[in-house]
Design a protein around this motif. Structure first.
Motif, PDB file in Angstrom:
ATOM      1  N   ASN A  51      12.588  68.007  89.108  1.00  4.99           N
ATOM      2  CA  ASN A  51      13.626  67.705  90.105  1.00  4.99           C
ATOM      3  C   ASN A  51      13.712  66.210  90.375  1.00  4.99           C
ATOM      4  OD1 ASN A  51      14.425  70.356  90.383  1.00  4.99           O
ATOM      5  ND2 ASN A  51      13.026  70.768  92.079  1.00  4.99           N
ATOM      6  N   GLU A  52      12.568  65.531  90.436  1.00  3.10           N
ATOM      7  CA  GLU A  52      12.584  64.078  90.639  1.00  3.10           C
ATOM      8  C   GLU A  52      13.192  63.369  89.437  1.00  3.10           C
ATOM      9  OE1 GLU A  52       8.646  63.661  93.517  1.00  3.10           O
ATOM     10  OE2 GLU A  52       8.391  63.701  91.346  1.00  3.10           O
ATOM     11  N   LEU A  53      12.897  63.876  88.242  1.00  3.25           N
ATOM     12  CA  LEU A  53      13.466  63.286  87.036  1.00  3.25           C
ATOM     13  C   LEU A  53      14.988  63.418  87.030  1.00  3.25           C
ATOM     14  CD1 LEU A  53      12.732  61.883  84.388  1.00  3.25           C
ATOM     15  CD2 LEU A  53      12.529  64.145  83.343  1.00  3.25           C
ATOM     16  N   ILE A  54      15.480  64.568  87.406  1.00  2.00           N
ATOM     17  CA  ILE A  54      16.939  64.757  87.491  1.00  2.00           C
ATOM     18  C   ILE A  54      17.533  63.784  88.507  1.00  2.00           C
ATOM     19  CG2 ILE A  54      18.759  66.372  88.190  1.00  2.00           C
ATOM     20  CD1 ILE A  54      16.992  68.616  86.948  1.00  2.00           C
ATOM     21  N   ALA A  55      16.878  63.601  89.645  1.00  2.00           N
ATOM     22  CA  ALA A  55      17.368  62.658  90.660  1.00  2.00           C
ATOM     23  C   ALA A  55      17.378  61.226  90.114  1.00  2.00           C
ATOM     24  CB  ALA A  55      16.511  62.745  91.920  1.00  2.00           C
ATOM     25  N   ILE A  56      16.350  60.862  89.375  1.00  2.00           N
ATOM     26  CA  ILE A  56      16.310  59.529  88.758  1.00  2.00           C
ATOM     27  C   ILE A  56      17.482  59.375  87.794  1.00  2.00           C
ATOM     28  CG2 ILE A  56      15.027  58.082  87.122  1.00  2.00           C
ATOM     29  CD1 ILE A  56      12.454  59.274  88.480  1.00  2.00           C
ATOM     30  N   TYR A  57      17.712  60.388  86.973  1.00  2.00           N
ATOM     31  CA  TYR A  57      18.815  60.327  86.012  1.00  2.00           C
ATOM     32  C   TYR A  57      20.169  60.266  86.714  1.00  2.00           C
ATOM     33  CZ  TYR A  57      15.486  61.440  82.272  1.00  2.00           C
ATOM     34  OH  TYR A  57      14.447  61.424  81.374  1.00  2.00           O
ATOM     35  N   GLN A  58      20.308  60.936  87.863  1.00  2.00           N
ATOM     36  CA  GLN A  58      21.571  60.890  88.609  1.00  2.00           C
ATOM     37  C   GLN A  58      21.884  59.479  89.078  1.00  2.00           C
ATOM     38  OE1 GLN A  58      20.672  63.885  91.578  1.00  2.00           O
ATOM     39  NE2 GLN A  58      22.118  65.318  90.652  1.00  2.00           N
ATOM     40  N   HIS A  59      20.864  58.668  89.283  1.00  2.00           N
ATOM     41  CA  HIS A  59      21.052  57.306  89.776  1.00  2.00           C
ATOM     42  C   HIS A  59      20.897  56.251  88.684  1.00  2.00           C
ATOM     43  CE1 HIS A  59      20.289  59.628  93.453  1.00  2.00           C
ATOM     44  NE2 HIS A  59      21.173  58.783  93.961  1.00  2.00           N
ATOM     45  N   SER A  60      20.813  56.686  87.442  1.00  2.00           N
ATOM     46  CA  SER A  60      20.655  55.761  86.318  1.00  2.00           C
ATOM     47  C   SER A  60      22.010  55.438  85.708  1.00  2.00           C
ATOM     48  CB  SER A  60      19.757  56.378  85.238  1.00  2.00           C
ATOM     49  OG  SER A  60      18.472  56.612  85.739  1.00  2.00           O
ATOM     50  N   ASP A  61      22.144  54.216  85.232  1.00  2.00           N
ATOM     51  CA  ASP A  61      23.371  53.830  84.531  1.00  2.00           C
ATOM     52  C   ASP A  61      23.434  54.458  83.148  1.00  2.00           C
ATOM     53  OD1 ASP A  61      24.349  52.194  86.610  1.00  2.00           O
ATOM     54  OD2 ASP A  61      23.084  50.544  85.933  1.00  2.00           O
ATOM     55  N   LEU A  62      22.245  54.730  82.565  1.00  2.00           N
ATOM     56  CA  LEU A  62      22.187  55.264  81.213  1.00  2.00           C
ATOM     57  C   LEU A  62      20.792  55.815  80.951  1.00  2.00           C
ATOM     58  CD1 LEU A  62      23.497  55.485  78.311  1.00  2.00           C
ATOM     59  CD2 LEU A  62      22.480  53.249  77.865  1.00  2.00           C
ATOM     60  N   VAL A  63      20.721  56.909  80.197  1.00  2.00           N
ATOM     61  CA  VAL A  63      19.449  57.479  79.752  1.00  2.00           C
ATOM     62  C   VAL A  63      19.452  57.460  78.230  1.00  2.00           C
ATOM     63  CG1 VAL A  63      17.977  59.534  79.706  1.00  2.00           C
ATOM     64  CG2 VAL A  63      19.253  58.952  81.794  1.00  2.00           C
ATOM     65  N   ILE A  64      18.380  56.911  77.655  1.00  3.03           N
ATOM     66  CA  ILE A  64      18.220  56.883  76.202  1.00  3.03           C
ATOM     67  C   ILE A  64      16.964  57.681  75.880  1.00  3.03           C
ATOM     68  CG2 ILE A  64      17.893  55.461  74.146  1.00  3.03           C
ATOM     69  CD1 ILE A  64      19.089  53.099  75.761  1.00  3.03           C
ATOM     70  N   THR A  65      17.099  58.690  75.037  1.00  2.00           N
ATOM     71  CA  THR A  65      15.957  59.522  74.689  1.00  2.00           C
ATOM     72  C   THR A  65      16.187  60.194  73.345  1.00  2.00           C
ATOM     73  OG1 THR A  65      14.500  61.306  75.496  1.00  2.00           O
ATOM     74  CG2 THR A  65      16.843  61.513  75.962  1.00  2.00           C
ATOM     75  N   HIS A  66      15.116  60.664  72.769  1.00  2.00           N
ATOM     76  CA  HIS A  66      15.258  61.431  71.526  1.00  2.00           C
ATOM     77  C   HIS A  66      15.626  62.864  71.883  1.00  2.00           C
ATOM     78  CE1 HIS A  66      11.322  63.382  72.050  1.00  2.00           C
ATOM     79  NE2 HIS A  66      10.951  62.219  72.550  1.00  2.00           N
ATOM     80  N   ASP A  67      15.868  63.678  70.878  1.00  2.00           N
ATOM     81  CA  ASP A  67      16.245  65.068  71.086  1.00  2.00           C
ATOM     82  C   ASP A  67      15.087  65.795  71.767  1.00  2.00           C
ATOM     83  OD1 ASP A  67      17.262  67.625  70.989  1.00  2.00           O
ATOM     84  OD2 ASP A  67      16.782  67.916  68.882  1.00  2.00           O
ATOM     85  N   SER A  68      15.231  65.974  73.072  1.00  2.00           N
ATOM     86  CA  SER A  68      14.180  66.610  73.858  1.00  2.00           C
ATOM     87  C   SER A  68      14.785  67.082  75.177  1.00  2.00           C
ATOM     88  CB  SER A  68      13.051  65.608  74.132  1.00  2.00           C
ATOM     89  OG  SER A  68      13.552  64.514  74.887  1.00  2.00           O
ATOM     90  N   GLY A  69      13.955  67.669  75.998  1.00  2.00           N
ATOM     91  CA  GLY A  69      14.409  68.152  77.295  1.00  2.00           C
ATOM     92  C   GLY A  69      15.125  67.103  78.128  1.00  2.00           C
ATOM     93  N   PRO A  70      14.594  65.857  78.190  1.00  2.00           N
ATOM     94  CA  PRO A  70      15.292  64.838  78.983  1.00  2.00           C
ATOM     95  C   PRO A  70      16.734  64.575  78.540  1.00  2.00           C
ATOM     96  CG  PRO A  70      13.038  64.179  78.677  1.00  2.00           C
ATOM     97  CD  PRO A  70      13.251  65.410  77.818  1.00  2.00           C
TER      98      PRO A  70
END
Length: 149
Positions: A51-70
């Protein structure tokens, strides 16, 4: 993603452009930290709940990640995102849009994609497909995506 040198190079490129970098991941991702020990990024690896990770992503300008849950959590959070793919096919996992860019590494490699839905090729000893994605190309796409409203 597996090319941690590229990951740290990407962080340095983004930081040089004045873009803040936050590292996220589970406690099992702590092994990547030596690649980032001289980089002034915010380290939240192993420090967040989903839940905290989702909140961080909601306030991020961009998320860069490989093919995974994030990758998918960032989409649920409504974040702009860049997904990096190699062993898996991007078109099977995410839909490219104005807010989502999928970069497929190893497109011209005979062995890619090597993931059959349940396991990776036993002959794959090094993720060359992911390593074929340069930090510079990711940074260029990231800056363009963040500049778009």
């Amino acid at each position: 993603w597996s090319s941690d040198v590229c990951s740290s190079d990407l962080c340095e490129l983004l930081l040089s452009k004045g873009i803040s970098v936050v590292l996220t991941g589970s406690k099992s991702d702590n092994w990547v930290l030596p690649f980032f020990n001289r980089i002034p990024a915010v380290n939240l690896i192993g420090e967040t709940t989903i839940n905290e990770l989702i909140a961080i992503y909601q306030h991020s300008d961009l998320v860069i990640t490989h093919d995974s849950g994030p990758t998918h959590l960032a989409g649920l959070a409504g974040a702009k995102r860049i997904g990096l793919f190699g062993p898996t096919l991007a078109m099977e996992k995410v839909r490219t849009s104005a807010r989502t860019i999928a970069i497929q590494g190893g497109q011209h490699m005979a062995c890619s994609p090597c993931y059959d839905g349940s396991r990776y090729s036993p002959t794959c000893k090094k993720p060359t497909c992911l390593e074929s994605i340069s930090a510079e190309s990711i940074a260029e796409i990231a800056i363009r995506l963040m500049d778009e409203k």
